[in-house]
Design a protein around this motif. Structure first.
Motif, PDB file in Angstrom:
ATOM      1  N   GLY A 151       1.061  -1.471   0.039  1.00 35.13           N
ATOM      2  CA  GLY A 151       0.337   0.096  -0.057  1.00 35.13           C
ATOM      3  C   GLY A 151       0.789   1.200  -0.043  1.00 35.13           C
ATOM      4  N   GLU A 152       0.576   2.420   0.088  1.00 36.67           N
ATOM      5  CA  GLU A 152       0.807   3.585  -0.284  1.00 36.67           C
ATOM      6  C   GLU A 152       0.732   4.778   1.230  1.00 36.67           C
ATOM      7  OE1 GLU A 152      -0.533   7.691  -2.417  1.00 36.67           O
ATOM      8  OE2 GLU A 152       0.587   6.336  -3.589  1.00 36.67           O
ATOM      9  N   PHE A 153       1.279   4.646   1.508  1.00 35.91           N
ATOM     10  CA  PHE A 153       1.602   5.192   3.115  1.00 35.91           C
ATOM     11  C   PHE A 153       0.843   6.826   2.675  1.00 35.91           C
ATOM     12  CE2 PHE A 153       2.860   8.055   6.149  1.00 35.91           C
ATOM     13  CZ  PHE A 153       2.774   7.396   6.886  1.00 35.91           C
ATOM     14  N   ARG A 154      -0.374   6.882   3.335  1.00 33.40           N
ATOM     15  CA  ARG A 154      -1.188   7.678   3.289  1.00 33.40           C
ATOM     16  C   ARG A 154      -0.986   9.371   4.262  1.00 33.40           C
ATOM     17  NH1 ARG A 154      -1.896  10.056  -1.446  1.00 33.40           N
ATOM     18  NH2 ARG A 154      -4.303  10.650  -0.729  1.00 33.40           N
ATOM     19  N   GLY A 155      -0.553   8.913   5.832  1.00 30.90           N
ATOM     20  CA  GLY A 155      -0.519   9.138   6.566  1.00 30.90           C
ATOM     21  C   GLY A 155      -0.714   8.827   8.018  1.00 30.90           C
ATOM     22  N   THR A 156      -0.872   9.816   9.281  1.00 27.03           N
ATOM     23  CA  THR A 156      -1.246   8.498  10.309  1.00 27.03           C
ATOM     24  C   THR A 156      -2.539   8.706  10.827  1.00 27.03           C
ATOM     25  OG1 THR A 156      -0.323  10.316  12.003  1.00 27.03           O
ATOM     26  CG2 THR A 156       0.882   8.533  11.131  1.00 27.03           C
ATOM     27  N   THR A 157      -3.838   7.916  11.714  1.00 29.93           N
ATOM     28  CA  THR A 157      -4.579   8.079  12.140  1.00 29.93           C
ATOM     29  C   THR A 157      -4.722   7.962  13.488  1.00 29.93           C
ATOM     30  OG1 THR A 157      -6.112   7.877   9.769  1.00 29.93           O
ATOM     31  CG2 THR A 157      -7.418   7.739  12.386  1.00 29.93           C
ATOM     32  N   GLY A 158      -4.610   8.614  14.141  1.00 27.38           N
ATOM     33  CA  GLY A 158      -4.428   7.982  15.766  1.00 27.38           C
ATOM     34  C   GLY A 158      -2.936   7.525  15.855  1.00 27.38           C
ATOM     35  N   PRO A 159      -3.104   6.293  16.398  1.00 28.74           N
ATOM     36  CA  PRO A 159      -1.933   5.331  16.828  1.00 28.74           C
ATOM     37  C   PRO A 159      -2.211   4.444  15.271  1.00 28.74           C
ATOM     38  CG  PRO A 159      -3.530   4.198  17.429  1.00 28.74           C
ATOM     39  CD  PRO A 159      -4.633   5.510  17.114  1.00 28.74           C
ATOM     40  N   TYR A 160      -2.870   4.516  13.695  1.00 28.99           N
ATOM     41  CA  TYR A 160      -2.418   3.804  12.937  1.00 28.99           C
ATOM     42  C   TYR A 160      -2.310   4.362  11.833  1.00 28.99           C
ATOM     43  CZ  TYR A 160      -5.453   0.528  15.540  1.00 28.99           C
ATOM     44  OH  TYR A 160      -6.503   0.000  16.858  1.00 28.99           O
ATOM     45  N   TRP A 161      -1.488   3.467  11.001  1.00 29.62           N
ATOM     46  CA  TRP A 161      -1.469   3.839   9.717  1.00 29.62           C
ATOM     47  C   TRP A 161      -2.725   4.454   8.784  1.00 29.62           C
ATOM     48  CZ3 TRP A 161       4.498   2.890   9.331  1.00 29.62           C
ATOM     49  CH2 TRP A 161       5.469   3.693  10.266  1.00 29.62           C
ATOM     50  N   SER A 162      -2.426   5.284   8.424  1.00 28.31           N
ATOM     51  CA  SER A 162      -3.484   4.842   6.956  1.00 28.31           C
ATOM     52  C   SER A 162      -2.486   4.803   5.713  1.00 28.31           C
ATOM     53  CB  SER A 162      -4.234   6.226   6.497  1.00 28.31           C
ATOM     54  OG  SER A 162      -5.332   6.395   7.660  1.00 28.31           O
ATOM     55  N   LEU A 163      -3.357   3.158   5.107  1.00 20.88           N
ATOM     56  CA  LEU A 163      -2.521   2.876   4.125  1.00 20.88           C
ATOM     57  C   LEU A 163      -3.840   3.085   2.632  1.00 20.88           C
ATOM     58  CD1 LEU A 163      -0.434   0.050   5.237  1.00 20.88           C
ATOM     59  CD2 LEU A 163       0.226   2.022   5.349  1.00 20.88           C
ATOM     60  N   ARG A 164      -3.057   3.180   1.422  1.00 18.58           N
ATOM     61  CA  ARG A 164      -3.951   2.914   0.680  1.00 18.58           C
ATOM     62  C   ARG A 164      -3.024   1.922  -1.103  1.00 18.58           C
ATOM     63  NH1 ARG A 164      -4.684   8.141  -3.773  1.00 18.58           N
ATOM     64  NH2 ARG A 164      -2.041   6.917  -4.794  1.00 18.58           N
ATOM     65  N   PRO A 165      -4.290   0.859  -1.571  1.00 19.65           N
ATOM     66  CA  PRO A 165      -3.712   0.052  -2.234  1.00 19.65           C
ATOM     67  C   PRO A 165      -3.698   0.627  -3.326  1.00 19.65           C
ATOM     68  CG  PRO A 165      -6.245  -0.155  -1.842  1.00 19.65           C
ATOM     69  CD  PRO A 165      -5.572   1.118  -0.863  1.00 19.65           C
ATOM     70  N   ILE A 166      -2.367   0.477  -4.258  1.00 22.16           N
ATOM     71  CA  ILE A 166      -1.551   0.536  -4.436  1.00 22.16           C
ATOM     72  C   ILE A 166      -2.323   1.070  -6.593  1.00 22.16           C
ATOM     73  CG2 ILE A 166      -0.640  -1.542  -5.784  1.00 22.16           C
ATOM     74  CD1 ILE A 166       1.428   2.263  -5.980  1.00 22.16           C
ATOM     75  N   CYS A 167      -3.202  -0.198  -6.663  1.00 19.71           N
ATOM     76  CA  CYS A 167      -4.322  -0.127  -7.910  1.00 19.71           C
ATOM     77  C   CYS A 167      -5.384   0.579  -7.533  1.00 19.71           C
ATOM     78  CB  CYS A 167      -4.565  -1.710  -7.529  1.00 19.71           C
ATOM     79  SG  CYS A 167      -2.614  -1.955  -8.893  1.00 19.71           S
ATOM     80  N   GLY A 168      -5.717   1.441  -6.432  1.00 17.95           N
ATOM     81  CA  GLY A 168      -7.082   1.630  -6.139  1.00 17.95           C
ATOM     82  C   GLY A 168      -7.920   0.876  -5.306  1.00 17.95           C
ATOM     83  N   GLY A 169      -9.570   1.492  -5.136  1.00 12.51           N
ATOM     84  CA  GLY A 169      -9.787   0.796  -3.175  1.00 12.51           C
ATOM     85  C   GLY A 169      -9.812   1.907  -2.750  1.00 12.51           C
ATOM     86  N   THR A 170     -10.092   0.711  -1.507  1.00 11.20           N
ATOM     87  CA  THR A 170     -10.576   1.751   0.046  1.00 11.20           C
ATOM     88  C   THR A 170      -9.562   1.287   1.202  1.00 11.20           C
ATOM     89  OG1 THR A 170     -12.752   0.618   0.235  1.00 11.20           O
ATOM     90  CG2 THR A 170     -12.216   1.535   1.809  1.00 11.20           C
ATOM     91  N   GLU A 171      -8.830   3.105   1.079  1.00 11.67           N
ATOM     92  CA  GLU A 171      -7.777   3.251   2.420  1.00 11.67           C
ATOM     93  C   GLU A 171      -8.214   2.065   3.388  1.00 11.67           C
ATOM     94  OE1 GLU A 171      -6.704   6.227   3.523  1.00 11.67           O
ATOM     95  OE2 GLU A 171      -6.635   7.561   1.419  1.00 11.67           O
ATOM     96  N   TRP A 172      -7.406   1.445   4.085  1.00  7.76           N
ATOM     97  CA  TRP A 172      -7.807   0.817   5.146  1.00  7.76           C
ATOM     98  C   TRP A 172      -5.885   1.392   6.165  1.00  7.76           C
ATOM     99  CZ3 TRP A 172      -4.319  -1.063   1.226  1.00  7.76           C
ATOM    100  CH2 TRP A 172      -2.803  -1.898   1.580  1.00  7.76           C
ATOM    101  N   ASP A 173      -6.840   0.928   8.013  1.00  8.71           N
ATOM    102  CA  ASP A 173      -5.274   1.113   8.756  1.00  8.71           C
ATOM    103  C   ASP A 173      -4.882   0.106   9.133  1.00  8.71           C
ATOM    104  OD1 ASP A 173      -6.580   3.806   9.008  1.00  8.71           O
ATOM    105  OD2 ASP A 173      -8.419   3.250  10.361  1.00  8.71           O
TER     106      ASP A 173
END
Length: 73
Positions: free
Chosen positions: A20-42
């Motif tokens: 995934g592509e690192f997007r930033g932090t959300t509290g204690p988690y890191w937000s990641l985005r799939p490289i081919c698109g789709g829903t971000e996940w923590d």
């Protein structure tokens, strides 16, 4: 703890090595985005590592292939 810059490709080892592509932090988690698109996940930072050169190449190739099929903008 090291925090990657946004856009860095990382691997979430808790999700079977999903890249995934690192997007930033959300509290204690890191937000990641799939490289081919789709829903971000923590992700838990302890389960995330930098993608290897081979993993980065594979992920970018998959994205370009999806783009050529019109699946990714």
């Amino acid at each position: 703890m090291y925090v990657p810059t946004p856009g860095t490709l990382v691997v979430d080892t808790s999700r079977e090595g999903r890249v995934g592509e690192f997007r930033g932090t959300t509290g204690p988690y890191w937000s990641l985005r799939p490289i081919c698109g789709g829903t971000e996940w923590d992700a838990v930072p302890e389960h995330v590592r930098l993608a290897t050169p081979a993993e980065r190449l594979s992920a970018r190739t998959a994205r370009e292939n999806a783009r050529s099929r019109g699946e990714v903008a």
